[in-house]
Design a protein around this motif. Structure first.
Motif, short mmCIF file in Angstrom:
data_model
loop_
_atom_site.label_atom_id
_atom_site.label_comp_id
_atom_site.label_asym_id
_atom_site.label_seq_id
_atom_site.Cartn_x
_atom_site.Cartn_y
_atom_site.Cartn_z
N VAL A 32 1.54 1.98 -3.50
CA VAL A 32 0.35 2.55 -4.12
C VAL A 32 0.21 4.03 -3.76
O VAL A 32 -0.17 4.86 -4.59
N ALA A 40 -6.59 -1.14 -4.04
CA ALA A 40 -5.90 -1.45 -2.80
C ALA A 40 -6.84 -2.09 -1.78
O ALA A 40 -6.46 -3.02 -1.04
N GLN A 76 -1.03 -0.96 -10.95
CA GLN A 76 -1.40 -2.17 -10.21
C GLN A 76 -0.65 -3.39 -10.71
O GLN A 76 -0.23 -4.24 -9.92
N PRO A 105 0.80 -1.22 0.00
CA PRO A 105 0.00 0.00 0.00
C PRO A 105 0.84 1.27 0.00
O PRO A 105 0.41 2.30 -0.54
#
Length: 449
Positions: free
Chosen positions: A63, A381, A252, A60
């Motif tokens: 991300v 996520a 992703q 994460p």
């Protein structure tokens, strides 16, 4: 002279080819600086989120770096066009380039101390500067080239961007592995300085080229122009929904590669980035001559149909093995699809928006798609807590086809109906013209008598 003699004489007469005006040294200097700066940006595009993920041990967090990369576009884009119209565009571009170089040096210093939060905050500032710079540069280009060479200039800049997308991620991940993220950032900062120097030959924006319109009124007018045209409205809505579903597919997939193939993550992510660049460059070359003939709404319709198959193919390629060729092939497929569903709405806005509103319409389109892309990153996520990223991409690809097709079809059918209406009006005018001619000639016999 007989007919055959005339034809022979014509065949011996040399044909005069139109002479193309050279783009000029000012453009090529601008092109060199922009190309180098774009390459510097793609050096860190994948390397920096990968470094954040490796440093924190958290997917994460990687991300989050991508989110920070895109977030300023949402906040700044509506106002960036007004900044470019109110101030000297060359000065805006130079100032943001120099400031960006200083920010990258600060990012390198923070990265050396492993201050991840500071690096991410500075990345956000870097993207704010980029969001301000983009409309200024887009507005400078027509004034930096001879009349009639805008398509050639844009094509050359597009080709340079495709080359940067191909080489940048590969070089960036290699530098990350061999020398560290600090050198990636410092090299990017150096490209900003060179790009700023390459802007010096340009002329400042004259006083009569700057607007005095107030910001709120200008923004409201841009929104009305976007919403008032049904084709623009449907196309931008379809593109936004597409970005909501698969707009973060590149990021992703890169993060997924780092998770499932940790031992060879740098090599595979680099190959994936090369595939993305090659796909973008290839589709630019293929569509270069067809942009004026292929209906942009049809292009959007095709990309809506292809969303699910492309997502499935990319997941299959990356899940099936650890080779660089499947990773590059997946990047190529995804980038071609992204280029197509982004190009159609851009062309719709360029062709249909009035010149006085075009910049704001395009800015609001960019804001909508970026906001959808951020939502896609966040949703991906969250879903990754229940499903692996490959399954998330499969699900989002199917949703993209189902939800985007109705809007894309509305845009396409509305445009087709408009074309049919124009054709009918032209046909009626052609039929009426011969009937009017005898009526005008009727008094002639009386005049003869």
């Amino acid at each position: 002279m007989s007919g055959s003699g005339a034809r022979d004489e014509a065949s011996r007469t040399p044909r005069t080819e139109p002479v193309r005006t050279p783009l000029g040294g000012v453009f090529w200097t601008l092109w060199a600086g922009r190309s180098l700066s774009t390459l510097g940006g793609y050096l860190q595009f994948l390397a920096l989120p990968l470094w954040v993920q490796q440093t924190t041990g958290s997917a994460p967090a990687g991300v989050l770096a991508f989110v920070v990369f895109h977030l300023p576009k949402v906040v700044v884009s509506p106002f960036a066009g007004l900044i470019a119209d109110r101030l000297d565009r060359r000065g805006v571009a130079i100032a943001t380039d120099v400031a960006s170089a200083l920010v990258t040096v600060a990012m390198a210093a923070a990265a050396a101390g492993r201050h991840v939060v500071t690096v991410v905050v500075l990345l956000g500032l870097l993207q704010v500067l980029a969001a301000v710079r983009v409309p200024a540069l887009s507005s400078i280009l027509p004034d930096a080239i001879p009349a009639g060479r805008l398509m050639a200039a844009n094509s050359l800049l597009d080709a340079a961007t495709g080359a940067a997308m191909t080489l940048g991620p590969l070089l960036g991940t290699a530098l990350l592995t061999g020398w560290g993220i600090e050198w990636v950032l410092l090299l990017n900062g150096l490209t900003f300085i060179v790009a700023a120097l390459c802007l010096l030959p340009l002329s400042p924006t004259p006083a009569d080229g700057r607007t005095s319109q107030t910001g709120v009124a200008a923004l409201a007018g841009g929104l009305r122009a976007l919403w008032g045209d049904r084709i623009v409205r449907y196309a931008v809505a379809a593109e936004s929904v597409m970005y909501l579903c698969v707009g973060a597919a590149t990021e992703q997939l890169a993060i997924w590669l780092g998770q499932v193939h940790a031992a060879s993550a740098e090599r595979l992510i680099g190959a994936f980035g090369v595939g993305c660049g090659l796909g973008w460059l290839a589709v630019t070359v293929v569509l270069g001559r067809a942009r004026e003939t292929v209906a942009p709404t049809r292009m959007l319709w095709w990309s809506a149909l292809a969303a699910a198959p492309v997502s499935a193919a990319a997941v299959f390629l990356l899940r099936g093995g650890t080779g660089v060729l499947p990773a590059a092939a997946a990047g190529l497929l995804v980038s071609v699809h992204q280029f197509l569903y982004g190009l159609g709405p851009v062309m719709v806005c360029q062709q249909r928006a009035a010149n006085s509103h075009r910049g704001r319409v395009l800015a609001f389109r960019r804001m909508a798609t970026t906001l959808s892309q951020l939502a896609s990153l966040a949703a991906g996520a969250l879903l990754a807590g229940w499903l692996d990223m490959g399954s998330v991409l499969l699900l989002c690809g199917g949703l993209a086809t189902v939800t985007t097709m109705p809007l894309a079809r509305l845009a396409y059918r509305t445009e087709q109906a408009e074309r049919v209406g124009r054709a009918q009006e032209a046909g009626q005018a052609a039929v009426a013209a011969p009937q009017a001619a005898p009526a005008a000639a009727a008094p002639a016999p009386a005049a003869v008598r």
